[in-house]
Design a protein around this motif. Structure first.
Motif, PDB file in Angstrom:
ATOM      1  N   SER A 158       0.828  -1.210   0.000  1.00 14.96           N
ATOM      2  CA  SER A 158       0.000   0.000   0.000  1.00 14.96           C
ATOM      3  C   SER A 158       0.860   1.257   0.000  1.00 14.96           C
ATOM      4  CB  SER A 158      -0.930  -0.004   1.224  1.00 14.96           C
ATOM      5  OG  SER A 158      -1.846  -1.074   1.159  1.00 14.96           O
ATOM      6  N   VAL A 159       1.974   1.214   0.743  1.00 11.27           N
ATOM      7  CA  VAL A 159       2.895   2.352   0.765  1.00 11.27           C
ATOM      8  C   VAL A 159       3.441   2.617  -0.637  1.00 11.27           C
ATOM      9  CG1 VAL A 159       5.163   3.126   1.561  1.00 11.27           C
ATOM     10  CG2 VAL A 159       3.529   2.176   3.184  1.00 11.27           C
ATOM     11  N   LEU A 160       3.798   1.565  -1.346  1.00  7.34           N
ATOM     12  CA  LEU A 160       4.282   1.723  -2.724  1.00  7.34           C
ATOM     13  C   LEU A 160       3.215   2.365  -3.594  1.00  7.34           C
ATOM     14  CD1 LEU A 160       6.146  -1.659  -3.395  1.00  7.34           C
ATOM     15  CD2 LEU A 160       7.166   0.621  -3.336  1.00  7.34           C
ATOM     16  N   ALA A 161       1.964   1.949  -3.416  1.00  9.25           N
ATOM     17  CA  ALA A 161       0.876   2.476  -4.239  1.00  9.25           C
ATOM     18  C   ALA A 161       0.647   3.961  -4.009  1.00  9.25           C
ATOM     19  CB  ALA A 161      -0.414   1.701  -3.963  1.00  9.25           C
ATOM     20  N   GLU A 162       1.028   4.458  -2.823  1.00  3.44           N
ATOM     21  CA  GLU A 162       0.801   5.861  -2.475  1.00  3.44           C
ATOM     22  C   GLU A 162       1.911   6.790  -2.958  1.00  3.44           C
ATOM     23  OE1 GLU A 162       0.523   5.554   1.708  1.00  3.44           O
ATOM     24  OE2 GLU A 162      -1.438   4.534   1.694  1.00  3.44           O
ATOM     25  N   GLN A 163       2.983   6.238  -3.495  1.00  6.36           N
ATOM     26  CA  GLN A 163       4.108   7.053  -3.944  1.00  6.36           C
ATOM     27  C   GLN A 163       3.843   7.633  -5.337  1.00  6.36           C
ATOM     28  OE1 GLN A 163       6.426   7.531  -1.525  1.00  6.36           O
ATOM     29  NE2 GLN A 163       4.967   6.197  -0.461  1.00  6.36           N
ATOM     30  N   PRO A 164       4.630   8.667  -5.738  1.00  5.08           N
ATOM     31  CA  PRO A 164       4.548   9.126  -7.130  1.00  5.08           C
ATOM     32  C   PRO A 164       4.796   7.947  -8.070  1.00  5.08           C
ATOM     33  CG  PRO A 164       5.858  10.649  -5.807  1.00  5.08           C
ATOM     34  CD  PRO A 164       5.581   9.458  -4.935  1.00  5.08           C
ATOM     35  N   PHE A 165       3.979   7.869  -9.117  1.00  3.80           N
ATOM     36  CA  PHE A 165       4.021   6.718 -10.031  1.00  3.80           C
ATOM     37  C   PHE A 165       3.723   5.420  -9.283  1.00  3.80           C
ATOM     38  CE2 PHE A 165       7.151   9.871 -11.555  1.00  3.80           C
ATOM     39  CZ  PHE A 165       6.562  10.195 -12.775  1.00  3.80           C
ATOM     40  N   GLY A 166       2.922   5.547  -8.221  1.00  2.34           N
ATOM     41  CA  GLY A 166       2.607   4.404  -7.373  1.00  2.34           C
ATOM     42  C   GLY A 166       2.067   3.190  -8.112  1.00  2.34           C
ATOM     43  N   PRO A 167       1.066   3.378  -8.986  1.00  2.00           N
ATOM     44  CA  PRO A 167       0.540   2.201  -9.702  1.00  2.00           C
ATOM     45  C   PRO A 167       1.612   1.469 -10.505  1.00  2.00           C
ATOM     46  CG  PRO A 167      -0.970   4.052  -9.908  1.00  2.00           C
ATOM     47  CD  PRO A 167       0.269   4.579  -9.249  1.00  2.00           C
ATOM     48  N   TRP A 168       2.538   2.242 -11.103  1.00  2.00           N
ATOM     49  CA  TRP A 168       3.616   1.601 -11.853  1.00  2.00           C
ATOM     50  C   TRP A 168       4.551   0.834 -10.919  1.00  2.00           C
ATOM     51  CZ3 TRP A 168       3.517   1.277 -17.007  1.00  2.00           C
ATOM     52  CH2 TRP A 168       2.724   2.190 -17.709  1.00  2.00           C
ATOM     53  N   LEU A 169       4.896   1.454  -9.792  1.00  2.00           N
ATOM     54  CA  LEU A 169       5.764   0.785  -8.821  1.00  2.00           C
ATOM     55  C   LEU A 169       5.105  -0.483  -8.285  1.00  2.00           C
ATOM     56  CD1 LEU A 169       7.080   3.832  -6.738  1.00  2.00           C
ATOM     57  CD2 LEU A 169       8.409   2.410  -8.310  1.00  2.00           C
ATOM     58  N   LEU A 170       3.820  -0.339  -7.905  1.00  2.00           N
ATOM     59  CA  LEU A 170       3.109  -1.481  -7.355  1.00  2.00           C
ATOM     60  C   LEU A 170       2.968  -2.587  -8.394  1.00  2.00           C
ATOM     61  CD1 LEU A 170       1.583  -2.775  -5.035  1.00  2.00           C
ATOM     62  CD2 LEU A 170      -0.493  -1.597  -5.806  1.00  2.00           C
ATOM     63  N   GLY A 171       2.714  -2.204  -9.640  1.00  2.00           N
ATOM     64  CA  GLY A 171       2.587  -3.198 -10.694  1.00  2.00           C
ATOM     65  C   GLY A 171       3.875  -3.983 -10.889  1.00  2.00           C
ATOM     66  N   LEU A 172       5.012  -3.272 -10.862  1.00  2.00           N
ATOM     67  CA  LEU A 172       6.303  -3.944 -11.033  1.00  2.00           C
ATOM     68  C   LEU A 172       6.582  -4.899  -9.869  1.00  2.00           C
ATOM     69  CD1 LEU A 172       8.502  -0.975 -12.331  1.00  2.00           C
ATOM     70  CD2 LEU A 172       7.774  -2.994 -13.637  1.00  2.00           C
ATOM     71  N   VAL A 173       6.312  -4.435  -8.646  1.00  2.00           N
ATOM     72  CA  VAL A 173       6.553  -5.291  -7.482  1.00  2.00           C
ATOM     73  C   VAL A 173       5.585  -6.462  -7.476  1.00  2.00           C
ATOM     74  CG1 VAL A 173       6.475  -5.380  -4.961  1.00  2.00           C
ATOM     75  CG2 VAL A 173       7.575  -3.450  -6.091  1.00  2.00           C
ATOM     76  N   ALA A 174       4.332  -6.224  -7.883  1.00  2.00           N
ATOM     77  CA  ALA A 174       3.353  -7.316  -7.948  1.00  2.00           C
ATOM     78  C   ALA A 174       3.829  -8.403  -8.906  1.00  2.00           C
ATOM     79  CB  ALA A 174       1.989  -6.776  -8.384  1.00  2.00           C
ATOM     80  N   MET A 175       4.327  -7.989 -10.073  1.00  2.00           N
ATOM     81  CA  MET A 175       4.867  -8.979 -11.013  1.00  2.00           C
ATOM     82  C   MET A 175       6.079  -9.686 -10.411  1.00  2.00           C
ATOM     83  SD  MET A 175       4.476  -7.328 -14.821  1.00  2.00           S
ATOM     84  CE  MET A 175       5.321  -5.783 -14.462  1.00  2.00           C
ATOM     85  N   GLY A 176       6.863  -8.928  -9.638  1.00  2.00           N
ATOM     86  CA  GLY A 176       8.016  -9.520  -8.982  1.00  2.00           C
ATOM     87  C   GLY A 176       7.625 -10.573  -7.955  1.00  2.00           C
ATOM     88  N   LEU A 177       6.550 -10.316  -7.205  1.00  2.00           N
ATOM     89  CA  LEU A 177       6.094 -11.292  -6.217  1.00  2.00           C
ATOM     90  C   LEU A 177       5.529 -12.536  -6.891  1.00  2.00           C
ATOM     91  CD1 LEU A 177       4.457  -8.950  -3.550  1.00  2.00           C
ATOM     92  CD2 LEU A 177       6.682 -10.097  -3.445  1.00  2.00           C
ATOM     93  N   ILE A 178       4.883 -12.344  -8.034  1.00  2.00           N
ATOM     94  CA  ILE A 178       4.440 -13.504  -8.816  1.00  2.00           C
ATOM     95  C   ILE A 178       5.662 -14.301  -9.262  1.00  2.00           C
ATOM     96  CG2 ILE A 178       3.337 -14.234 -10.968  1.00  2.00           C
ATOM     97  CD1 ILE A 178       1.451 -11.818 -10.668  1.00  2.00           C
ATOM     98  N   ALA A 179       6.715 -13.581  -9.672  1.00  2.00           N
ATOM     99  CA  ALA A 179       7.963 -14.247 -10.063  1.00  2.00           C
ATOM    100  C   ALA A 179       8.577 -14.983  -8.877  1.00  2.00           C
ATOM    101  CB  ALA A 179       8.954 -13.233 -10.632  1.00  2.00           C
ATOM    102  N   TYR A 180       8.491 -14.395  -7.682  1.00  2.00           N
ATOM    103  CA  TYR A 180       9.012 -15.084  -6.506  1.00  2.00           C
ATOM    104  C   TYR A 180       8.246 -16.384  -6.264  1.00  2.00           C
ATOM    105  CZ  TYR A 180      10.640 -16.176  -1.850  1.00  2.00           C
ATOM    106  OH  TYR A 180      11.192 -16.827  -0.777  1.00  2.00           O
ATOM    107  N   GLY A 181       6.932 -16.336  -6.496  1.00  2.00           N
ATOM    108  CA  GLY A 181       6.163 -17.568  -6.409  1.00  2.00           C
ATOM    109  C   GLY A 181       6.671 -18.595  -7.402  1.00  2.00           C
ATOM    110  N   GLY A 182       7.030 -18.122  -8.605  1.00  2.00           N
ATOM    111  CA  GLY A 182       7.618 -19.020  -9.600  1.00  2.00           C
ATOM    112  C   GLY A 182       8.936 -19.596  -9.125  1.00  2.00           C
ATOM    113  N   TYR A 183       9.750 -18.767  -8.463  1.00  2.00           N
ATOM    114  CA  TYR A 183      11.023 -19.238  -7.893  1.00  2.00           C
ATOM    115  C   TYR A 183      10.775 -20.360  -6.885  1.00  2.00           C
ATOM    116  CZ  TYR A 183      14.809 -19.048  -4.418  1.00  2.00           C
ATOM    117  OH  TYR A 183      15.801 -19.360  -3.506  1.00  2.00           O
ATOM    118  N   CYS A 184       9.735 -20.207  -6.073  1.00  2.00           N
ATOM    119  CA  CYS A 184       9.394 -21.260  -5.110  1.00  2.00           C
ATOM    120  C   CYS A 184       9.004 -22.542  -5.824  1.00  2.00           C
ATOM    121  CB  CYS A 184       8.250 -20.790  -4.207  1.00  2.00           C
ATOM    122  SG  CYS A 184       8.668 -19.440  -3.082  1.00  2.00           S
TER     123      CYS A 184
END
Length: 267
Positions: free
Chosen positions: A230-256
């Motif tokens: 949520s903190v990431l989403a509140e930053q400037p360009f928040g949706p872009w930051l959150l989107g990148l991290v969200a994809m990263g967490l999906i990738a972490y799931g892939g790593y698992c």
């Protein structure tokens, strides 16, 4: 302590592989929910509790949560075996002891998530409480403020370590690389790098707010995984930051999931 063999080792292998699969599904769900929030298609920024609740609403949700609980208890057992039998050969010096204690802590955390699954199945709440409420409880005890600050530093160290591992491919020494094709190695390496980096960033944000909670003696400053997103989403360009991290967490799931298939789980 002697290492297990035969039937015991087979049980350890099944427990570990089921555990990594369950952990991967949780992170994929967390990332997917955040991505849906970014795209305005529902979703929400949350942690493991929110991911479990979402999975429970799906068709055959009770079956999914049951399998998830079994997998997470298996992951707990694997972490404890890593600590007891030194499966990663960390040794008995201070670094090795700290690493093995980290395995125990990881096991306890995922045991708590597994218990949350069981509570949800039994319709007894299924909520493990917010990060701020847990922080408030710890800070109410003597030395609690110092403990929260040290926990924050611990998250900071883990976050930095995750990023380092992602970019130096240190995780590959635990994989059965000879069982992977060249394409599988390339895909697994890129997915792991992205996933570990994203998780490291989120852990560092969690660390920042835990340290702030201790410094300000204000438990409400603490944030968990969902709060960090949520903190990431509140930053400037928040949706872009959150989107990148969200994809990263999906990738972490892939790593698992890569770990579930190719990781060395000999105890």
């Amino acid at each position: 302590m002697d290492h297990p063999s035969g039937n015991t080792q087979r049980l350890v292998t099944v427990a570990a592989r089921c555990g990594y699969t369950a952990k991967g599904m949780i992170y994929i769900t967390i990332g997917w929910l955040s991505m849906m929030a970014v795209l305005g298609m529902g979703g929400r920024n949350g942690g493991s509790s929110e991911a479990i609740s979402e999975l429970a609403t799906q068709p055959f949700g009770s079956v999914l949560i049951t399998l998830l609980a079994i997998g997470l208890f298996g992951y707990t057992a694997w972490r404890l075996m890593q600590a007891l039998f030194d499966a990663e050969q960390k040794g008995r010096d201070w670094k090795g002891i700290l690493t093995r204690l980290g395995y125990v802590l990881s096991g306890v955390i995922y045991a708590g998530i597994a218990i949350n699954c069981v509570e949800l199945l039994l319709n007894s709440g299924g909520s493990s409480g917010s990060t701020s409420s847990h922080t408030r409880e710890v800070m109410s005890h003597p030395g609690g403020i110092v403990a929260i600050f040290l926990i924050g530093l611990g998250f900071l160290g883990v976050g930095m370590r995750q990023i380092w591992r992602g970019w130096h491919h240190s995780y590959e020494k635990n994989w059965h690389l000879d069982e992977m094709s060249r394409a599988q190695r390339l895909i697994a390496a890129n997915v792991s790098r992205i996933g570990l980096t994203a998780r490291g960033i989120v852990f560092m944000i969690v660390a920042l707010f835990l340290c702030l909670a201790a410094i300000n003696t204000d438990p409400s400053d603490a944030r968990g995984l969902g709060g960090a997103l949520s903190v990431l989403a509140e930053q400037p360009f928040g949706p872009w930051l959150l989107g990148l991290v969200a994809m990263g967490l999906i990738a972490y799931g892939g790593y698992c999931l890569v770990n579930a298939r190719f990781r060395n789980v000999d105890a």
